[in-house]
Design an enzyme around this catalytic site. Structure first.
Site, PDB file in Angstrom:
ATOM      1  N   ARG A  95     -28.700 -78.478  59.324  1.00 11.06           N
ATOM      2  CA  ARG A  95     -28.838 -77.271  58.971  1.00 11.06           C
ATOM      3  C   ARG A  95     -29.419 -76.644  57.321  1.00 11.06           C
ATOM      4  NH1 ARG A  95     -23.114 -74.121  60.411  1.00 11.06           N
ATOM      5  NH2 ARG A  95     -23.856 -72.803  58.621  1.00 11.06           N
TER       6      ARG A  95
ATOM      7  N   ARG B 219     -14.863 -62.642  57.043  1.00 12.62           N
ATOM      8  CA  ARG B 219     -15.331 -63.673  55.668  1.00 12.62           C
ATOM      9  C   ARG B 219     -14.823 -62.677  54.396  1.00 12.62           C
ATOM     10  NH1 ARG B 219     -19.055 -67.239  58.408  1.00 12.62           N
ATOM     11  NH2 ARG B 219     -19.161 -69.015  56.273  1.00 12.62           N
TER      12      ARG B 219
ATOM     13  N   ARG C 258     -23.762 -83.321  57.374  1.00  9.89           N
ATOM     14  CA  ARG C 258     -23.825 -83.192  58.275  1.00  9.89           C
ATOM     15  C   ARG C 258     -25.014 -82.716  59.475  1.00  9.89           C
ATOM     16  NH1 ARG C 258     -20.910 -77.324  59.412  1.00  9.89           N
ATOM     17  NH2 ARG C 258     -22.628 -76.556  57.884  1.00  9.89           N
TER      18      ARG C 258
ATOM     19  N   LYS D  76     -14.003 -75.748  61.268  1.00  8.28           N
ATOM     20  CA  LYS D  76     -13.844 -74.764  61.412  1.00  8.28           C
ATOM     21  C   LYS D  76     -14.448 -75.266  62.901  1.00  8.28           C
ATOM     22  CE  LYS D  76     -15.277 -71.812  58.971  1.00  8.28           C
ATOM     23  NZ  LYS D  76     -16.126 -72.726  57.566  1.00  8.28           N
TER      24      LYS D  76
ATOM     25  N   ARG E  52     -22.834 -71.176  49.030  1.00  6.32           N
ATOM     26  CA  ARG E  52     -22.548 -70.211  49.516  1.00  6.32           C
ATOM     27  C   ARG E  52     -20.822 -70.791  49.363  1.00  6.32           C
ATOM     28  NH1 ARG E  52     -24.197 -74.282  53.891  1.00  6.32           N
ATOM     29  NH2 ARG E  52     -22.590 -73.935  55.649  1.00  6.32           N
TER      30      ARG E  52
HETATM   31  P1  ADP Z   1     -17.165 -75.680  59.313  1.00  3.27           P
HETATM   32  O1  ADP Z   1     -17.600 -74.873  60.849  1.00  3.27           O
HETATM   33  O2  ADP Z   1     -16.216 -75.322  58.447  1.00  3.27           O
HETATM   34  O3  ADP Z   1     -18.640 -75.043  58.208  1.00  3.27           O
HETATM   35  P2  ADP Z   1     -18.287 -78.159  60.054  1.00  3.27           P
HETATM   36  O4  ADP Z   1     -16.398 -78.215  61.369  1.00  3.27           O
HETATM   37  O5  ADP Z   1     -19.424 -77.628  60.074  1.00  3.27           O
HETATM   38  O6  ADP Z   1     -17.561 -77.494  59.072  1.00  3.27           O
HETATM   39  O7  ADP Z   1     -17.665 -79.920  59.418  1.00  3.27           O
HETATM   40  C1  ADP Z   1     -18.003 -79.455  58.433  1.00  3.27           C
HETATM   41  C2  ADP Z   1     -18.792 -81.629  58.280  1.00  3.27           C
HETATM   42  O8  ADP Z   1     -17.766 -82.116  58.225  1.00  3.27           O
HETATM   43  C3  ADP Z   1     -19.572 -81.848  59.895  1.00  3.27           C
HETATM   44  O9  ADP Z   1     -20.462 -82.998  59.374  1.00  3.27           O
HETATM   45  C4  ADP Z   1     -17.841 -82.467  60.435  1.00  3.27           C
HETATM   46  O10 ADP Z   1     -18.415 -83.467  60.944  1.00  3.27           O
HETATM   47  C5  ADP Z   1     -17.503 -82.766  59.610  1.00  3.27           C
HETATM   48  N1  ADP Z   1     -16.134 -82.686  59.440  1.00  3.27           N
HETATM   49  C6  ADP Z   1     -15.523 -81.882  59.841  1.00  3.27           C
HETATM   50  N2  ADP Z   1     -13.820 -82.315  60.039  1.00  3.27           N
HETATM   51  C7  ADP Z   1     -13.451 -82.831  59.020  1.00  3.27           C
HETATM   52  C8  ADP Z   1     -12.607 -84.254  58.597  1.00  3.27           C
HETATM   53  N3  ADP Z   1     -11.036 -83.018  59.306  1.00  3.27           N
HETATM   54  N4  ADP Z   1     -12.796 -84.635  58.096  1.00  3.27           N
HETATM   55  C9  ADP Z   1     -14.157 -85.700  57.429  1.00  3.27           C
HETATM   56  N5  ADP Z   1     -15.174 -84.812  57.845  1.00  3.27           N
HETATM   57  C10 ADP Z   1     -14.839 -84.219  58.870  1.00  3.27           C
HETATM   58  P1  AMP Z   2     -21.558 -70.469  59.177  1.00 13.08           P
HETATM   59  O1  AMP Z   2     -21.924 -71.055  60.425  1.00 13.08           O
HETATM   60  O2  AMP Z   2     -19.470 -70.120  59.235  1.00 13.08           O
HETATM   61  O3  AMP Z   2     -21.643 -71.488  58.212  1.00 13.08           O
HETATM   62  O4  AMP Z   2     -22.508 -69.405  58.755  1.00 13.08           O
HETATM   63  C1  AMP Z   2     -23.789 -69.125  58.566  1.00 13.08           C
HETATM   64  C2  AMP Z   2     -24.155 -68.421  57.802  1.00 13.08           C
HETATM   65  O5  AMP Z   2     -24.071 -67.320  58.461  1.00 13.08           O
HETATM   66  C3  AMP Z   2     -23.257 -67.306  56.513  1.00 13.08           C
HETATM   67  O6  AMP Z   2     -24.213 -68.199  55.162  1.00 13.08           O
HETATM   68  C4  AMP Z   2     -23.644 -66.266  56.552  1.00 13.08           C
HETATM   69  O7  AMP Z   2     -25.358 -66.130  55.872  1.00 13.08           O
HETATM   70  C5  AMP Z   2     -24.077 -66.226  58.235  1.00 13.08           C
HETATM   71  N1  AMP Z   2     -22.784 -65.301  58.181  1.00 13.08           N
HETATM   72  C6  AMP Z   2     -21.742 -66.358  59.067  1.00 13.08           C
HETATM   73  N2  AMP Z   2     -20.535 -65.130  59.247  1.00 13.08           N
HETATM   74  C7  AMP Z   2     -20.540 -64.613  58.731  1.00 13.08           C
HETATM   75  C8  AMP Z   2     -19.621 -63.139  57.643  1.00 13.08           C
HETATM   76  N3  AMP Z   2     -18.323 -63.347  58.860  1.00 13.08           N
HETATM   77  N4  AMP Z   2     -20.349 -62.598  56.883  1.00 13.08           N
HETATM   78  C9  AMP Z   2     -21.560 -62.544  56.588  1.00 13.08           C
HETATM   79  N5  AMP Z   2     -21.968 -63.280  56.787  1.00 13.08           N
HETATM   80  C10 AMP Z   2     -22.098 -64.745  57.538  1.00 13.08           C
END
Ligand code: ADP
Ligand code: AMP
Length: 217
Positions: A160, A88, A127, A13, A171
């Site tokens: 992270r 969520r 990541r 995302k 998660r």
């Molecule tokens: P989210 O925001 O949904 O938690 P991220 O955008 O942070 O996910 O992506 C999670 C990890 O996967 C990051 O390290 C990113 O670089 C990698 N990533 C994202 N999209 C892809 C993809 N299509 N193929 C491989 N790796 C990806």
């Molecule tokens: P994310 O960066 O989207 O993976 O979110 C990191 C953390 O923030 C999650 O694991 C939750 O602890 C909190 N969080 C983010 N978005 C939400 C949501 N919509 N509802 C509840 N907790 C959230």
């Protein structure tokens, strides 16, 4: 344009949001980013948010809904926004429906990035994020040009706290049923586009662009 990016942690995302907000001129509303910023404070609420995030737990709906309500009331969100990580839960989705009904703006599209568990584990385990500008990398799939350093701003990259294996397990468990429930909720409303999120970043990007322009469904 009111768009939601839906998907489990690691689905991509944030990675896709980075270009969508540029291309479509939308503010990026990431509840995860907002909570990480809030968790840096000294107050009791900051401490509570920090413990939810670090444990991989969801922040309670009431607080989450309040911060989104305040955020989308701001001027830059009047013409539309990209939501990343919200809603969520069903109560969050219902609250968003109410907020949009109040201002007479419907949801334009919900993009669901579908990715399997094994791939999510590989992504979250590798990541790396930039604490300076928020850019996201992956040790293997999207490495920075120079190891450990952000391409955009030169800051040292970090992992992270909630990408530790124990927090990742919590998660994924917490979010699995909720995500399925939201997929059903938005599918029933006819606004959901399911995309294969387990393709290379560029292919996912092309699929999202087509879906948002209305020529790819
Ligand atoms: P989210 O925001 O949904 O938690 P991220 O955008 O942070 O996910 O992506 C999670 C990890 O996967 C990051 O390290 C990113 O670089 C990698 N990533 C994202 N999209 C892809 C993809 N299509 N193929 C491989 N790796 C990806
Ligand atoms: P994310 O960066 O989207 O993976 O979110 C990191 C953390 O923030 C999650 O694991 C939750 O602890 C909190 N969080 C983010 N978005 C939400 C949501 N919509 N509802 C509840 N907790 C959230």
């Amino acid at each position: 344009m009111q768009v939601i990016l839906l998907g489990l942690p690691g689905a991509g995302k944030g990675t896709q949001a980075a270009w969508i907000v540029e291309d479509f001129g939308l503010p990026h509303i990431s509840t995860g980013d907002m909570f990480r910023a809030a968790a840096k404070g000294e107050s009791q609420v900051s401490g509570e948010i920090r413990s939810y995030i670090e444990g991989g737990l969801l922040v309670p709906d009431e607080l989450t809904i309040r911060i989104v309500r305040d955020r989308i009331a701001q001027d830059d969100a009047k013409e539309g926004f990209l939501l990343d990580g919200f809603p969520r839960t069903r109560p969050q989705a219902q609250a968003l429906d109410n907020m949009l009904a109040e201002v007479g703006r419907p949801l334009s599209r919900v993009i669901y990035l579908e990715v399997g568990r094994e791939e999510l584990l590989r992504r979250l385990g590798g990541r790396w994020v930039c604490p300076g500008c928020g850019a996201t990398y992956h040790a293997v799939f999207q490495p920075p040009r120079s190891a450990g350093v952000c391409n955009e701003c030169g800051t040292a990259l970090q992992q992270r706290a909630d990408d530790r294996p124990d927090a990742v397990r919590v998660r994924l468990e917490q979010n699995w049923d909720n995500t399925q429930s939201l997929v059903a909720f938005y599918e029933a409303r006819g606004v959901l586009t399911r995309l294969a999120g387990d393709q290379p970043i560029d292919r996912v990007r092309r699929a999202i662009r087509a879906a948002l322009r209305g020529d790819g469904q």
